[in-house]
Design an enzyme around this catalytic site. Structure first.
Site, short mmCIF file in Angstrom:
data_model
loop_
_atom_site.label_atom_id
_atom_site.label_comp_id
_atom_site.label_asym_id
_atom_site.label_seq_id
_atom_site.Cartn_x
_atom_site.Cartn_y
_atom_site.Cartn_z
N ARG A 24 -1.53 2.57 8.51
CA ARG A 24 -0.14 2.28 8.15
C ARG A 24 0.27 3.19 6.98
NH1 ARG A 24 2.51 -0.90 4.50
NH2 ARG A 24 4.42 -1.91 5.20
N LYS B 273 -0.45 3.51 -2.48
CA LYS B 273 -0.67 2.28 -3.24
C LYS B 273 -1.20 2.54 -4.65
CE LYS B 273 -0.53 -1.15 0.32
NZ LYS B 273 -1.21 -2.10 1.19
#
Ligand code: 8Y7
Length: 276
Positions: free
Chosen positions: A255, A221
């Site tokens: 995740r 991210k």
């Protein structure tokens, strides 16, 4: 903590790795619809071999700035992949969607978990999840994907995210979802600044006291892009450090894109009795 879906259970005593499987058109090179399905299924096989126990299938891009996907298009992308994975693999399958109709169809096709970045707040989604009777992941987001990164704003990010998730969990229970089938997610990158993201990551242990398992999604991210000045494909080390912090603080589902590497981190932690 144990999740139950149909006749299957997932013991969360030690963490589990959720492998990310995007079936959006931009995620695979352009070889047509069936080539894309084949590629997606192959990639899922690889992630399970590497140690993923859950595969998260998403047909709608929720990246910052992404456009909405039409219902039929999303169904056409995800259903064939879910069906193949159910036939070919013994792993858990999670459906990443906010649409009630996709939830219902995906669970009917064999999905074991509903992963909703909008925390079942879209029309019909809560009832669809109740009827599906599978574990649900409720994620916090400030704003909408199109604009959420413009000006994230909190007085107290940890308190506000915690209050939202606690309220949402209570509403889900009132509607009929089993308390033991609720998973919470702090929503990294969804309407959060660099500092908001890292403050939340370091508060993972505080969310454990709510009594629900926490799922953490920090893989590749922009929080690492910004902090480390790295392009999207150069964020592995940052992502592993993030996964390690999350697991050390009690997060039960991680995740990720990079399954093998994250499994290594998990095994190192296990060897020093982090999860005892
Ligand atoms: C998350 C997620 C995405 C997350 C959960 C990306 C679908 C953006 N991020 N679901 N989905 N948690 N539960 O970069 O953090 O993977 S999409």
């Amino acid at each position: 903590m144990i999740l139950t879906s149909g006749s299957k259970t997932l013991d969360l005593t030690t963490p589990h790795i959720m492998g990310i499987l995007n079936v959006t058109p931009d995620s695979f090179s352009d070889g047509g619809h069936f080539a894309n399905i084949d590629n997606a299924v192959k990639h899922a096989h690889k992630m399970v071999e590497q140690g993923a126990s859950i595969i998260d299938i998403g047909g709608e891009s929720t990246r910052p700035g992404a456009c909405d996907v039409l219902l039929d298009e999303e169904l056409n992308r995800v259903l064939p992949v879910i069906e193949r994975l159910k036939q070919e693999l013994g792993c858990w399958v999670s459906i990443d969607t906010s649409k009630a109709k996709v939830m219902t169809a995906a669970v009917k096709a064999g999905a074991d978990i509903i992963n909703d970045v909008r925390a079942l707040q879209e029309e019909g989604a809560l009832q669809a999840a109740v009827d599906a009777n599978v574990p649900v992941c409720l994620m916090h987001m400030q704003g909408q994907p199109r604009s959420m990164q413009t000006a994230p704003d909190y007085k107290n990010v940890i308190g506000e995210v915690r209050a939202f998730l606690e309220q949402r969990a209570e509403q889900c229970i009132k509607a009929g979802i089993k308390p033991t089938n609720i998973i919470l997610d702090l929503g990294f990158g969804f309407g959060k600044s660099l500092q908001h993201n890292f403050d939340l990551l370091n508060a993972t242990k505080e969310f454990m006291t709510l009594g629900y398992p926490v799922l953490t999604g920090v893989s590749r991210k922009s929080m690492f892009g910004q902090l480390l000045n790295r392009d999207i494909n150069d964020r592995l080390a940052g992502s592993l450090a993030g996964a390690m912090i999350a697991m050390q603080q009690g997060s039960k589902i991680i995740r990720v894109h990079d399954v093998a590497e994250t499994v290594d981190v998990m095994k190192v932690l296990q060897q020093v009795n982090t999860f005892k």
